[in-house]
Design a protein around this motif. Structure first.
Motif, PDB file in Angstrom:
ATOM      1  N   VAL A 195      58.242  53.879 -33.436  1.00 32.13           N
ATOM      2  CA  VAL A 195      59.609  53.378 -33.641  1.00 32.13           C
ATOM      3  C   VAL A 195      60.405  53.411 -32.333  1.00 32.13           C
ATOM      4  O   VAL A 195      61.248  52.549 -32.091  1.00 32.13           O
ATOM      5  N   ASN A 196      60.121  54.396 -31.476  1.00 31.14           N
ATOM      6  CA  ASN A 196      60.847  54.498 -30.204  1.00 31.14           C
ATOM      7  C   ASN A 196      60.311  53.566 -29.119  1.00 31.14           C
ATOM      8  O   ASN A 196      60.851  53.531 -28.017  1.00 31.14           O
ATOM      9  N   GLN A 199      59.146  48.106 -27.356  1.00 29.61           N
ATOM     10  CA  GLN A 199      58.909  46.820 -28.042  1.00 29.61           C
ATOM     11  C   GLN A 199      59.772  46.654 -29.288  1.00 29.61           C
ATOM     12  O   GLN A 199      59.878  45.545 -29.814  1.00 29.61           O
ATOM     13  N   LEU A 205      61.545  43.095 -37.638  1.00 33.05           N
ATOM     14  CA  LEU A 205      61.210  42.903 -39.056  1.00 33.05           C
ATOM     15  C   LEU A 205      60.812  41.474 -39.411  1.00 33.05           C
ATOM     16  O   LEU A 205      60.227  41.236 -40.463  1.00 33.05           O
ATOM     17  N   PHE A 212      53.452  48.186 -41.073  1.00 33.77           N
ATOM     18  CA  PHE A 212      54.527  48.698 -40.217  1.00 33.77           C
ATOM     19  C   PHE A 212      55.541  49.493 -41.041  1.00 33.77           C
ATOM     20  O   PHE A 212      55.980  50.570 -40.638  1.00 33.77           O
ATOM     21  N   ALA A 219      59.230  58.185 -39.947  1.00 37.18           N
ATOM     22  CA  ALA A 219      60.089  58.286 -38.749  1.00 37.18           C
ATOM     23  C   ALA A 219      61.540  58.552 -39.161  1.00 37.18           C
ATOM     24  O   ALA A 219      62.366  58.924 -38.323  1.00 37.18           O
TER      25      ALA A 219
ATOM     26  N   GLN B 179      54.696  40.323 -30.430  1.00 40.99           N
ATOM     27  CA  GLN B 179      55.261  41.073 -31.544  1.00 40.99           C
ATOM     28  C   GLN B 179      54.188  41.519 -32.534  1.00 40.99           C
ATOM     29  O   GLN B 179      54.246  42.620 -33.061  1.00 40.99           O
ATOM     30  N   ILE B 180      53.203  40.661 -32.783  1.00 44.62           N
ATOM     31  CA  ILE B 180      52.122  41.024 -33.704  1.00 44.62           C
ATOM     32  C   ILE B 180      51.265  42.151 -33.113  1.00 44.62           C
ATOM     33  O   ILE B 180      50.783  43.029 -33.835  1.00 44.62           O
ATOM     34  N   TYR B 182      52.397  44.551 -31.504  1.00 44.54           N
ATOM     35  CA  TYR B 182      53.163  45.765 -31.809  1.00 44.54           C
ATOM     36  C   TYR B 182      53.179  46.093 -33.303  1.00 44.54           C
ATOM     37  O   TYR B 182      52.697  47.151 -33.721  1.00 44.54           O
ATOM     38  N   VAL B 183      53.694  45.187 -34.109  1.00 43.36           N
ATOM     39  CA  VAL B 183      53.958  45.553 -35.509  1.00 43.36           C
ATOM     40  C   VAL B 183      52.711  45.583 -36.389  1.00 43.36           C
ATOM     41  O   VAL B 183      52.724  46.210 -37.443  1.00 43.36           O
ATOM     42  N   SER B 184      51.662  44.929 -35.972  1.00 45.33           N
ATOM     43  CA  SER B 184      50.469  44.884 -36.819  1.00 45.33           C
ATOM     44  C   SER B 184      49.236  45.475 -36.123  1.00 45.33           C
ATOM     45  O   SER B 184      48.628  46.421 -36.607  1.00 45.33           O
ATOM     46  N   LEU B 267      63.592  62.476 -31.878  1.00 43.19           N
ATOM     47  CA  LEU B 267      63.481  62.320 -33.332  1.00 43.19           C
ATOM     48  C   LEU B 267      64.705  61.591 -33.902  1.00 43.19           C
ATOM     49  O   LEU B 267      64.573  60.728 -34.778  1.00 43.19           O
ATOM     50  N   ILE B 268      65.874  61.920 -33.390  1.00 42.83           N
ATOM     51  CA  ILE B 268      67.103  61.265 -33.870  1.00 42.83           C
ATOM     52  C   ILE B 268      67.066  59.765 -33.561  1.00 42.83           C
ATOM     53  O   ILE B 268      67.416  58.936 -34.405  1.00 42.83           O
ATOM     54  N   ASN B 269      66.620  59.418 -32.348  1.00 44.55           N
ATOM     55  CA  ASN B 269      66.528  57.994 -31.980  1.00 44.55           C
ATOM     56  C   ASN B 269      65.621  57.238 -32.945  1.00 44.55           C
ATOM     57  O   ASN B 269      65.940  56.130 -33.377  1.00 44.55           O
ATOM     58  N   ALA B 270      64.491  57.853 -33.259  1.00 40.88           N
ATOM     59  CA  ALA B 270      63.538  57.200 -34.172  1.00 40.88           C
ATOM     60  C   ALA B 270      64.153  57.054 -35.564  1.00 40.88           C
ATOM     61  O   ALA B 270      64.067  55.995 -36.188  1.00 40.88           O
ATOM     62  N   ARG B 271      64.780  58.112 -36.030  1.00 44.67           N
ATOM     63  CA  ARG B 271      65.377  58.065 -37.367  1.00 44.67           C
ATOM     64  C   ARG B 271      66.431  56.962 -37.458  1.00 44.67           C
ATOM     65  O   ARG B 271      66.462  56.182 -38.411  1.00 44.67           O
ATOM     66  N   GLN B 273      66.751  54.232 -35.601  1.00 45.58           N
ATOM     67  CA  GLN B 273      66.143  52.897 -35.537  1.00 45.58           C
ATOM     68  C   GLN B 273      65.474  52.559 -36.872  1.00 45.58           C
ATOM     69  O   GLN B 273      65.616  51.443 -37.385  1.00 45.58           O
ATOM     70  N   ARG B 274      64.759  53.522 -37.455  1.00 42.79           N
ATOM     71  CA  ARG B 274      64.091  53.254 -38.744  1.00 42.79           C
ATOM     72  C   ARG B 274      65.110  52.906 -39.826  1.00 42.79           C
ATOM     73  O   ARG B 274      64.889  52.011 -40.641  1.00 42.79           O
ATOM     74  N   ARG B 275      66.244  53.627 -39.821  1.00 43.70           N
ATOM     75  CA  ARG B 275      67.281  53.346 -40.819  1.00 43.70           C
ATOM     76  C   ARG B 275      67.972  52.015 -40.570  1.00 43.70           C
ATOM     77  O   ARG B 275      68.420  51.367 -41.513  1.00 43.70           O
ATOM     78  N   TRP B 277      66.429  49.426 -39.579  1.00 44.38           N
ATOM     79  CA  TRP B 277      65.479  48.405 -40.031  1.00 44.38           C
ATOM     80  C   TRP B 277      65.394  48.313 -41.559  1.00 44.38           C
ATOM     81  O   TRP B 277      65.307  47.213 -42.103  1.00 44.38           O
ATOM     82  N   TYR B 278      65.321  49.470 -42.212  1.00 44.75           N
ATOM     83  CA  TYR B 278      65.053  49.443 -43.663  1.00 44.75           C
ATOM     84  C   TYR B 278      66.196  50.072 -44.452  1.00 44.75           C
ATOM     85  O   TYR B 278      66.881  50.917 -43.970  1.00 44.75           O
TER      86      TYR B 278
END
Lengths: 278, 278
Positions: A195-196, A199, A205, A212, A219, B179-180, B182-184, B267-271, B273-275, B277-278
């Motif tokens: 996630v960090n 890229q 998304l 993914f 994360a 991008q693929i 990375y994400v896949s 960890l905070i940065n990842a959290r 970014q994940r939030r 996105w989803y």
């Protein structure tokens, strides 16, 4: 049997609810947050509640500490004069050797501490994340040490069975920490590192599918808890990361060399192992 | 409109079923396996079927190639004299720049090739993995090139919408592949590397929870397909692995140094970014 649960978060609250449902006759909840105690009492998760552990510890046959790793030894130290003789203490932390080492130095002789790890995390923090079905079909690990009495280990195993756990397995603290570094901590490290990545972007998304979404789920991490867990298990986790990197390098080398045979062999080995497991 | 689908595996079969349901009036299935054709005919997935593409290509307004990446250019080369003037060809491969480069060199002037990528994988191989609901809520990417006619791009977009895709987005082939990667692709590389770790053992599942199960799901991989996909996207994938390694090294350094602040920030940065996105 009087059970005192220290900390009514997602894990402590779920133990309270599960054991209440099982019919335990005296469950006392302790939490620093008064509103949490009131909510737990109103909802019937506990029989009694307090923000002051010393008021109830002397009556506790079993004390379930659902605290952060760094709080375990300091709780024992602070309250060591209030434990009932013969009381059984147990924790729920995801690292073992470091916690055991800290607690062993200060544990009074008249109590026993059975170290355990319920393997069911929570995305929800606090008592809002408590669930009476949380531990159904979950696994738990118990890491006995030489000073533990067999009868007390059995009491903690019973506690887990009563809470709904499917399997309760005894392992050494060292085996626990090595394996948890691999199957749990490494997964979280990979997820946050993905996630960090530079890229990552607002467009991510547009391209992302299920893999993914799944791989990055964890994360969304509690940085205080996991920061502690990682640091307390530093050596085992560094070894696990290095073992992973060795495999990643094998893959990279095959890709760099356009070595079709090595690449396929690597994928076949993974597929066979995954199918052996699940 | 006569649609010819080349390859009735999980993807080709799902397109056939989805478009039949949508009411397409002539779907012809082509597969090297006679039993697959018979099954598809019996189940009503296709109107007509054959193992011999040249028999039907001259009638095809649109040709959907659901072949492995390495088979696309050779199929076009082999059958180039049988395409109907004005026919629109399209593929479903998960890499784009390498395939486009190979096809561009041999594509006859009287047909157009719209390169596309339906982003919905399959764990099941073959027509047994076909599903009329497979593409509901899935995303698709189309990677137009300068020789493509706008009307033909629109026809392929319509094909995807008709098959049930939620979004169909145009991106450049280069953006797609980066991008693929990375994400896949990176997700699959991490998953197989985790499973191949020397830490893996018969005891692993004793310790494993949901995160391990989820993260290793895609290690149950089709080595022929993914071996090709990785090799065709070598440069973008190597870059993606290196960007990931940079983050992993940042984490490792903070852990090695017991740098609590850097670890938590990571960890905070990842959290966050994940939030986002989803």
């Amino acid at each position: 049997m009087t059970l005192v649960i220290i900390g009514l978060g997602a894990i402590g609250g779920s133990f309270a609810m599960s054991l209440m449902k099982k019919g335990y006759d005296r469950i006392i909840g302790v939490d620093i947050d008064k509103q949490t105690i009131e909510l737990a009492l109103n909802k019937g998760f506990i029989h009694e509640g307090t923000t002051l552990p010393d008021e109830v510890l002397a009556e506790a046959d079993m004390i379930l500490l659902t605290l952060y790793p760094g709080q375990i030894a300091s709780f024992v130290q602070e309250h060591r004069n209030h434990f009932k003789p013969g009381a059984v203490l147990t924790d729920v932390t995801g690292v073992k050797t470091a916690i055991i080492s800290n607690v062993e130095q200060i544990l009074p002789d008249h109590v026993d501490f059975i170290f355990a790890h319920p393997m069911r995390g929570s995305e929800k923090k606090g008592i809002a994340g408590a669930d009476e079905s949380k531990f159904i079909q979950a696994n738990a690990l118990i890491t006995p040490i030489s000073i533990n009495k067999e009868e007390n280990i059995k009491k903690v195993e019973q506690l887990y069975t009563d809470a709904g756990f499917d399997t309760v397995t005894r392992v050494t603290p060292e085996q626990h920490d090595e394996q948890i570094a691999y199957v749990s901590q490494l997964m979280h490290v990979l997820s946050v590192s993905v996630v960090n990545s530079t890229q990552a972007s607002d467009d991510t998304l547009l391209f992302a599918g299920n893999s993914f979404k799944e791989l990055t789920r964890i994360a969304d991490i509690n940085e205080s808890l996991w920061g502690e867990l990682f640091l307390y298990n530093k050596d085992a986790l560094l070894s696990s990361i290095e073992a992973f990197e060795a495999e990643l390098n094998t893959f990279k080398q095959a890709l760099q060399d356009e070595d079709d045979v090595s690449l396929k062999t690597f994928l076949i080995n993974a597929r066979n192992q995954r199918r052996d497991w699940y």
